[in-house]
Design an enzyme around this catalytic site. Structure first.
Site, PDB file in Angstrom:
ATOM      1  CB  ILE A   6      -0.959   0.018   1.207  1.00 14.73           C
ATOM      2  CG1 ILE A   6      -1.729  -1.294   1.319  1.00 14.73           C
ATOM      3  CG2 ILE A   6      -1.916   1.193   1.096  1.00 14.73           C
ATOM      4  CD1 ILE A   6      -2.659  -1.377   2.521  1.00 14.73           C
ATOM      5  CE1 TYR A   7       5.253   5.577   3.012  1.00 16.68           C
ATOM      6  CE2 TYR A   7       6.982   4.175   2.108  1.00 16.68           C
ATOM      7  CZ  TYR A   7       6.568   5.389   2.646  1.00 16.68           C
ATOM      8  OH  TYR A   7       7.487   6.402   2.809  1.00 16.68           O
TER       9      TYR A   7
END
Length: 224
Positions: free
Chosen positions: A130-131
């Site tokens: 996600i990051y």
């Protein structure tokens, strides 16, 4: 005297950047939800950003340092809520602050924007999908905005740090942190003041022929 807004300016890379800009005589306004900031606001809150923009007046420099790492999980174990939260802060917050402060720069014919991306956005870190995806999006929007604003006097660039000694990384799983630190040929994490020096140049008059670019500061990790 120029005025800068630094998001995530109460700690880590944002705080180091704010301190360095102030040392150069820049008036710095910090935005953050935690710690001691000039304005305790959420960078995804358009209404709050408008109030700040109206109150502080002309802003010449915008440094988007606010961000969250999100969960340390394999992709297939992540949830939609986790994706939405990280993307909303890391990407949506960057866009929101640009919408709030960049129009005035365009109107005045001078401005500098530095968006904090990450080496994760170029390489993709395992268990940080996600990051990594959010920072890849920051890189892409920086390139788009740089092209759109190229003739306005407003230059938009990004930096892609590797691992730095900041509070953000205290929540990163030790095995993940060890993995990404081991990827750095210098075999150490970076210091916040090293990023601050790069941001200082990117927000100065010395920068004149670069926009939509991504500047790595990775201890040799970057390969492209």
């Amino acid at each position: 005297m120029r005025t800068a807004v630094v998001t995530g300016g109460a700690s880590g890379l944002g705080a180091a950047t704010a301190q360095r800009l102030r040392a150069d005589g820049v008036t710095v306004i910090t935005l953050d939800l935690a710690g001691e900031a000039d304005y305790a606001i959420d960078v995804t809150d358009d209404s709050a950003l408008k109030l700040v923009a109206d109150e502080v007046g002309p802003v010449d420099i915008l440094v988007n340092s606010a961000g969250i790492v999100g969960p340390n999980l394999p992709l297939l174990e992540t949830t939609s809520d986790q994706w939405n939260r990280v993307l909303n802060v890391n990407v949506g917050g960057t866009v929101a602050t640009m919408r709030a402060f960049v129009p005035g720069m365009v109107e005045r014919g001078w401005g500098r924007v530095v968006n904090f991306a990450s080496m994760a956005g170029k390489d993709g870190n395992p268990n940080l999908s996600i990051y990594s995806a959010s920072k890849a999006a920051v890189i892409a929007l920086t390139k788009s905005a740089g092209k759109e604003l190229a003739t306005t006097g407003v230059l938009v660039n990004a930096i892609a740090p590797a691992v730095f000694a900041t509070p953000m990384n205290k929540d990163t799983a030790p095995d993940v942190l060890a993995h990404i630190t081991n990827l750095i040929p210098m075999k150490r994490v970076g210091r916040p003041e090293e990023v601050a020096e790069l941001v200082t140049w990117l927000t100065s008059d010395s920068l004149s022929f670069s926009t939509g670019a991504v500047y790595d500061i990775s201890g040799g990790r970057a390969t492209y």
